[in-house]
Design a protein around this motif. Structure first.
Motif, PDB file in Angstrom:
ATOM      1  N   LEU A   1       0.896  -1.116  -0.154  1.00 50.59           N
ATOM      2  CA  LEU A   1       0.129   0.060   0.007  1.00 50.59           C
ATOM      3  C   LEU A   1       0.856   1.348   0.109  1.00 50.59           C
ATOM      4  O   LEU A   1       0.470   2.116  -0.452  1.00 50.59           O
ATOM      5  CB  LEU A   1      -0.886  -0.081   1.106  1.00 50.59           C
ATOM      6  N   ILE A   2       2.101   1.347   0.609  1.00 44.51           N
ATOM      7  CA  ILE A   2       2.974   2.343   0.855  1.00 44.51           C
ATOM      8  C   ILE A   2       3.369   2.691  -0.622  1.00 44.51           C
ATOM      9  O   ILE A   2       3.599   3.660  -1.133  1.00 44.51           O
ATOM     10  CB  ILE A   2       4.039   2.215   1.594  1.00 44.51           C
ATOM     11  N   LEU A   3       3.706   1.677  -1.378  1.00 48.81           N
ATOM     12  CA  LEU A   3       4.267   1.509  -2.711  1.00 48.81           C
ATOM     13  C   LEU A   3       3.489   2.108  -3.910  1.00 48.81           C
ATOM     14  O   LEU A   3       3.624   3.095  -4.446  1.00 48.81           O
ATOM     15  CB  LEU A   3       4.613   0.183  -3.398  1.00 48.81           C
ATOM     16  N   VAL A   4       1.897   2.063  -3.481  1.00 51.28           N
ATOM     17  CA  VAL A   4       0.963   2.658  -4.187  1.00 51.28           C
ATOM     18  C   VAL A   4       0.960   4.089  -3.948  1.00 51.28           C
ATOM     19  O   VAL A   4       0.771   4.916  -5.052  1.00 51.28           O
ATOM     20  CB  VAL A   4      -0.504   1.948  -4.082  1.00 51.28           C
ATOM     21  N   LEU A   5       0.880   4.569  -2.793  1.00 53.42           N
ATOM     22  CA  LEU A   5       0.940   6.138  -2.179  1.00 53.42           C
ATOM     23  C   LEU A   5       2.389   6.623  -2.912  1.00 53.42           C
ATOM     24  O   LEU A   5       2.005   7.625  -3.462  1.00 53.42           O
ATOM     25  CB  LEU A   5       0.962   6.014  -1.020  1.00 53.42           C
TER      26      LEU A   5
ATOM     27  N   MET B   1       9.266  -3.960  -2.989  1.00 52.38           N
ATOM     28  CA  MET B   1       8.763  -5.587  -3.598  1.00 52.38           C
ATOM     29  C   MET B   1       9.754  -6.553  -3.029  1.00 52.38           C
ATOM     30  O   MET B   1       9.310  -7.509  -2.744  1.00 52.38           O
ATOM     31  CB  MET B   1       9.003  -5.442  -5.326  1.00 52.38           C
ATOM     32  N   ALA B   2      11.065  -6.183  -2.942  1.00 50.04           N
ATOM     33  CA  ALA B   2      11.935  -7.363  -2.202  1.00 50.04           C
ATOM     34  C   ALA B   2      11.588  -7.546  -0.744  1.00 50.04           C
ATOM     35  O   ALA B   2      11.615  -8.533  -0.451  1.00 50.04           O
ATOM     36  CB  ALA B   2      13.291  -6.740  -2.458  1.00 50.04           C
ATOM     37  N   TYR B   3      10.935  -6.557  -0.204  1.00 50.71           N
ATOM     38  CA  TYR B   3      10.699  -6.669   1.283  1.00 50.71           C
ATOM     39  C   TYR B   3       9.508  -7.529   1.437  1.00 50.71           C
ATOM     40  O   TYR B   3       9.247  -8.214   2.502  1.00 50.71           O
ATOM     41  CB  TYR B   3      10.780  -5.383   2.065  1.00 50.71           C
ATOM     42  N   GLY B   4       8.499  -7.070   0.391  1.00 53.30           N
ATOM     43  CA  GLY B   4       7.281  -7.947   0.563  1.00 53.30           C
ATOM     44  C   GLY B   4       7.477  -9.303   0.290  1.00 53.30           C
ATOM     45  O   GLY B   4       6.735 -10.134   0.897  1.00 53.30           O
ATOM     46  N   VAL B   5       8.252  -9.743  -0.786  1.00 51.88           N
ATOM     47  CA  VAL B   5       8.719 -11.177  -0.928  1.00 51.88           C
ATOM     48  C   VAL B   5       9.463 -11.983   0.291  1.00 51.88           C
ATOM     49  O   VAL B   5       9.250 -12.956   0.649  1.00 51.88           O
ATOM     50  CB  VAL B   5       9.429 -11.125  -2.129  1.00 51.88           C
ATOM     51  N   TYR B   6      10.332 -10.823   1.024  1.00 55.40           N
ATOM     52  CA  TYR B   6      10.905 -11.399   2.127  1.00 55.40           C
ATOM     53  C   TYR B   6       9.858 -11.872   3.296  1.00 55.40           C
ATOM     54  O   TYR B   6      10.130 -12.587   4.023  1.00 55.40           O
ATOM     55  CB  TYR B   6      11.899 -10.273   2.639  1.00 55.40           C
ATOM     56  N   GLN B   7       8.937 -10.993   3.290  1.00 54.97           N
ATOM     57  CA  GLN B   7       7.914 -11.500   4.260  1.00 54.97           C
ATOM     58  C   GLN B   7       7.376 -12.748   4.155  1.00 54.97           C
ATOM     59  O   GLN B   7       7.064 -13.655   5.083  1.00 54.97           O
ATOM     60  CB  GLN B   7       6.489 -10.656   4.080  1.00 54.97           C
ATOM     61  N   ARG B   8       7.300 -13.275   2.896  1.00 58.77           N
ATOM     62  CA  ARG B   8       6.925 -14.751   2.581  1.00 58.77           C
ATOM     63  C   ARG B   8       7.975 -15.486   2.938  1.00 58.77           C
ATOM     64  O   ARG B   8       7.600 -16.688   3.313  1.00 58.77           O
ATOM     65  CB  ARG B   8       6.351 -14.709   1.071  1.00 58.77           C
ATOM     66  N   MET B   9       9.031 -15.062   3.031  1.00 57.68           N
ATOM     67  CA  MET B   9      10.179 -16.239   3.241  1.00 57.68           C
ATOM     68  C   MET B   9      10.221 -16.315   4.616  1.00 57.68           C
ATOM     69  O   MET B   9      10.811 -17.318   4.802  1.00 57.68           O
ATOM     70  CB  MET B   9      11.547 -15.584   2.433  1.00 57.68           C
ATOM     71  N   LEU B  10       9.749 -15.552   5.363  1.00 53.15           N
ATOM     72  CA  LEU B  10       9.998 -15.638   6.770  1.00 53.15           C
ATOM     73  C   LEU B  10       8.786 -16.623   7.467  1.00 53.15           C
ATOM     74  O   LEU B  10       8.727 -16.550   8.879  1.00 53.15           O
ATOM     75  CB  LEU B  10       9.617 -14.221   7.522  1.00 53.15           C
ATOM     76  N   TYR B  11       8.096 -17.146   6.510  1.00 54.62           N
ATOM     77  CA  TYR B  11       7.032 -18.035   7.131  1.00 54.62           C
ATOM     78  C   TYR B  11       7.718 -19.218   8.045  1.00 54.62           C
ATOM     79  O   TYR B  11       8.621 -19.586   7.744  1.00 54.62           O
ATOM     80  CB  TYR B  11       6.154 -18.883   5.942  1.00 54.62           C
ATOM     81  N   PRO B  12       6.888 -19.446   9.294  1.00 56.76           N
ATOM     82  CA  PRO B  12       7.478 -20.669  10.056  1.00 56.76           C
ATOM     83  C   PRO B  12       7.530 -21.554   9.337  1.00 56.76           C
ATOM     84  O   PRO B  12       6.276 -22.211   8.766  1.00 56.76           O
ATOM     85  CB  PRO B  12       6.875 -20.467  11.432  1.00 56.76           C
ATOM     86  N   GLU B  13       8.465 -22.767   9.711  1.00 60.25           N
ATOM     87  CA  GLU B  13       8.507 -23.914   9.109  1.00 60.25           C
ATOM     88  C   GLU B  13       7.680 -25.076  10.098  1.00 60.25           C
ATOM     89  O   GLU B  13       7.521 -24.811  11.400  1.00 60.25           O
ATOM     90  CB  GLU B  13       9.924 -24.733   8.913  1.00 60.25           C
ATOM     91  N   ASP B  14       6.946 -25.904   9.432  1.00 57.04           N
ATOM     92  CA  ASP B  14       6.456 -26.969  10.295  1.00 57.04           C
ATOM     93  C   ASP B  14       7.159 -27.648  11.028  1.00 57.04           C
ATOM     94  O   ASP B  14       8.151 -28.143  10.687  1.00 57.04           O
ATOM     95  CB  ASP B  14       5.375 -27.800   9.468  1.00 57.04           C
ATOM     96  N   SER B  15       7.029 -28.072  12.211  1.00 63.16           N
ATOM     97  CA  SER B  15       7.526 -28.825  13.214  1.00 63.16           C
ATOM     98  C   SER B  15       6.777 -29.805  14.194  1.00 63.16           C
ATOM     99  O   SER B  15       5.884 -29.080  14.556  1.00 63.16           O
ATOM    100  CB  SER B  15       8.699 -28.187  14.171  1.00 63.16           C
ATOM    101  N   ALA B  16       7.237 -31.112  14.117  1.00 60.12           N
ATOM    102  CA  ALA B  16       6.428 -31.937  14.743  1.00 60.12           C
ATOM    103  C   ALA B  16       6.787 -31.828  16.460  1.00 60.12           C
ATOM    104  O   ALA B  16       8.041 -31.528  16.641  1.00 60.12           O
ATOM    105  CB  ALA B  16       6.565 -33.337  14.623  1.00 60.12           C
ATOM    106  N   LEU B  17       5.794 -31.794  17.406  1.00 61.54           N
ATOM    107  CA  LEU B  17       5.762 -31.468  18.936  1.00 61.54           C
ATOM    108  C   LEU B  17       6.470 -33.149  19.314  1.00 61.54           C
ATOM    109  O   LEU B  17       6.020 -34.123  18.909  1.00 61.54           O
ATOM    110  CB  LEU B  17       4.734 -31.244  19.440  1.00 61.54           C
ATOM    111  N   GLU B  18       7.335 -33.013  20.358  1.00 62.27           N
ATOM    112  CA  GLU B  18       8.101 -34.158  20.667  1.00 62.27           C
ATOM    113  C   GLU B  18       7.051 -34.608  22.044  1.00 62.27           C
ATOM    114  O   GLU B  18       6.454 -33.753  22.833  1.00 62.27           O
ATOM    115  CB  GLU B  18       9.047 -34.140  21.164  1.00 62.27           C
ATOM    116  N   LYS B  19       6.988 -35.862  22.334  1.00 60.22           N
ATOM    117  CA  LYS B  19       6.408 -36.389  23.451  1.00 60.22           C
ATOM    118  C   LYS B  19       7.350 -36.018  24.710  1.00 60.22           C
ATOM    119  O   LYS B  19       8.169 -36.582  24.955  1.00 60.22           O
ATOM    120  CB  LYS B  19       5.827 -37.868  23.478  1.00 60.22           C
ATOM    121  N   ILE B  20       6.630 -34.901  25.727  1.00 64.15           N
ATOM    122  CA  ILE B  20       7.393 -34.469  26.859  1.00 64.15           C
ATOM    123  C   ILE B  20       6.731 -34.951  28.130  1.00 64.15           C
ATOM    124  O   ILE B  20       7.476 -34.728  28.966  1.00 64.15           O
ATOM    125  CB  ILE B  20       7.641 -33.219  26.676  1.00 64.15           C
TER     126      ILE B  20
END
Length: 558
Positions: free
Chosen positions: A131-135, A165-184
């Motif tokens: 949105l900032i880029l549009v403005l 645009m590079a920063y917008g794509v970077y936000q997608r790269m920061l998505y957390p990876e899936d991880s299985a929980l351990e039995k604790i």
């Protein structure tokens, strides 16, 4: 002169193609944004961009070209355009970015339940910077024109453009990876002596139930409302049956259980498949021209649901919950008799929508008969039956009950076919009555539907007419509220339950059975339907997560 016009057309075409490529890359980013389980890949991002250009990019290219020549036609002096025109690109990129932000925002709202808090924050940031880029585009364009095409504004815009645009794509790269929980931790199994029967009846709506009760046609639904507790059941979008069913079973939103869709999709020959298709741009219509293939999807995750929890606590169960009618090859004589009795007034109808009625009816009757037989011969503490026929029937026959919403419908058809849905509700009422009559004193009955039904909006009717099934007149795509009824000796009579959600049913059921509730569940225990004595004797117990706990059944004494 011809050469000059040819060069002008070529220049406009090249700049329009660049605009189309930009829009295609934005749609590629949207696809990656929605498919939270797919790791970011530049190669896949590039493949998506090329794929999108073959359809949407070409459309944007033609639209940009047309826009240029319309402006050219109305311009007194005519417009000069370079092979790479910064001013043309500044205008066209800003316009398509505005269009994309509208699409982005609508998809974000529609798929909000698929995103956890961290991903929602990243998407909010991505939306904000675009949105900032549009403005900035509007301000730089104004400065460029006001100050007689000062090149400083062009340089500033394209520097901001690349960085944002590079920063917008970077936000997608920061998505957390899936991880299985351990039995604790270990948890001792809980002895449960209660009995519960649950009926899921897809498509139940108080829009039909209340009027039919007032006409005296649904005595058993009326009994549930008078002698039990009831309420409207809140759900979420997207209203996908597999996601709703998994949320009922886990008490979690799709952001945690990750059951998004029963299908997966491949775009042309791109190896990476995707589960989520963008909405509001007719993306699914690409199947018609062979650019999109759809396949059955195998579950990728195994979030522990209440049925696994019951199993680990040695709670016997009977569960029949097909999400779709798969056909019935050898129905029992009782099923055939009920089937013929229901269809006696429609057996000579040959409209295509009656094929859906016959299929839905046969599936429901056959499954209910099998469930009844199994329940009568088993000692299951937890019994669950899911019927999906009403939902299918409503989607085709809804227009005959509310013809004013659909324009010109033949009055004879309205008179004849408006009874179909009403009779289906009466059928479900009879099923409930049969099981009410055989209930044990200590048994809890829950009847619910995860969603209601409502008419398709005009734009969606057009989409169904063009790309899907023109006979469909209603759906649950906009998340209309469902219903829920509780009946049993520990349930308050005539109680209307407020603010109960689909994801609240699993933790509420665990609490009723005396089992702990996972703190990682999105739903909460709604005990407002229970009598005070029961609530006092059954406080809510919590554990961090059933994913982290191993339930140990005590060894039998020697």
């Amino acid at each position: 002169m011809v050469l000059f016009l040819g060069m002008k057309f070529l220049s406009a075409l090249i700049n329009s193609i660049l605009t189309g490529l930009f829009f295609s890359s934005l749609l590629a980013l949207l696809v990656l944004d929605l498919n939270v389980s797919i790791p970011f890949s530049y190669a896949f991002f590039g493949q998506l961009t090329v794929f999108n250009f073959a359809s949407y990019g070409v459309l944007i290219t033609l639209a940009s070209l047309l826009f240029f020549f319309i402006v050219q036609f109305f311009s007194r002096k005519g417009l000069n355009i370079k092979i790479i025109s910064p001013s043309f690109l500044m205008i066209s990129l800003t316009l398509v970015l505005i269009l994309f932000l509208i699409i982005f925002r609508e998809n974000f709202k529609h798929f909000i339940s698929f995103f956890n808090a961290e991903i929602r924050h990243l998407l909010d940031t991505q939306l904000l910077v675009l949105l900032i880029l549009v403005l900035l585009g509007i301000l730089c364009l104004y400065g460029y024109l006001y100050y007689r095409k000062n090149i400083i504004f062009l340089i500033a815009y394209f520097m901001f453009f690349g960085a944002i645009m590079a920063y917008g794509v970077y936000q997608r790269m920061l998505y957390p990876e899936d991880s299985a929980l351990e039995k604790i931790a270990r948890l001792e199994a809980t002895a449960v002596d209660k009995k519960v029967t649950i009926f899921g009846m897809q498509g139940l709506s108080f829009d039909f139930i209340i009027p039919l009760i007032n006409e005296g046609r649904l005595p058993n639904f009326a009994w549930l409302m008078e002698q039990g507790s009831w309420g409207r059941l809140e759900n979420y979008s997207p209203n996908v049956l597999i996601a709703l069913n998994t949320s009922f079973n886990t008490g979690k939103l799709p952001a945690k259980h990750r059951e998004f869709s029963p299908t997966t999709h491949r775009l042309l020959n791109i190896p990476q498949k995707i589960d989520i298709i963008p909405r509001f741009i007719f993306y699914m219509g690409l199947r018609r021209i062979g650019l999109l293939e759809t396949f059955p999807r195998s579950p990728k995750y195994a979030t522990k649901d209440i049925w696994k929890i019951f199993e680990e606590n040695n709670i016997s169960q009977l569960k029949m919950d097909p999400l779709f009618c798969m056909g019935v090859e050898h129905p029992s004589p009782a099923t055939e008799a009920n089937f013929n009795r229901f269809l006696k007034d429609y057996k000579f109808e040959y409209m295509s929508i009656f094929d859906h009625l016959r299929s839905a009816l046969l599936c429901d009757l056959d499954l209910e008969q099998k469930f009844t037989n199994a329940k009568n011969t088993s000692e299951a503490q937890m019994s669950y039956l899911l019927l999906v026929g009403l939902n299918l029937v409503e989607s085709y026959f809804y227009k005959f009950n509310f013809p004013d919403m659909y324009g010109d419908i033949d009055q004879e058809k309205i008179t004849k076919y408006s009874t179909v849905i009403e009779r289906y509700y009466e059928l479900y009422d009879q099923i409930i009555g049969k099981h009410l009559a055989s209930m044990k004193e200590d048994e809890l009955l829950i009847v619910y539907s995860p969603h209601g039904i409502e008419p398709l909006p005009i734009w969606k009717r057009l989409a169904f007419w063009l790309f899907e099934d023109p006979d469909v007149s209603a759906s649950h795509g906009n998340s209309p509220e469902g219903v829920v009824f509780f009946y049993g000796k520990n349930i308050i009579h005539g109680k209307r339950i407020e603010n109960i959600r689909l994801i609240d049913l699993a933790p509420t059921l665990l609490n009723y059975l005396g089992l702990p509730v996972g703190k990682d569940m999105d739903g909460i225990v709604n005990s407002s339907m229970f009598v005070d004595d029961f609530k006092i004797g059954n406080p809510v117990l919590y554990i961090s997560s059933y994913e982290e706990v191993e339930i140990k059944v005590p060894e039998a004494p020697q």
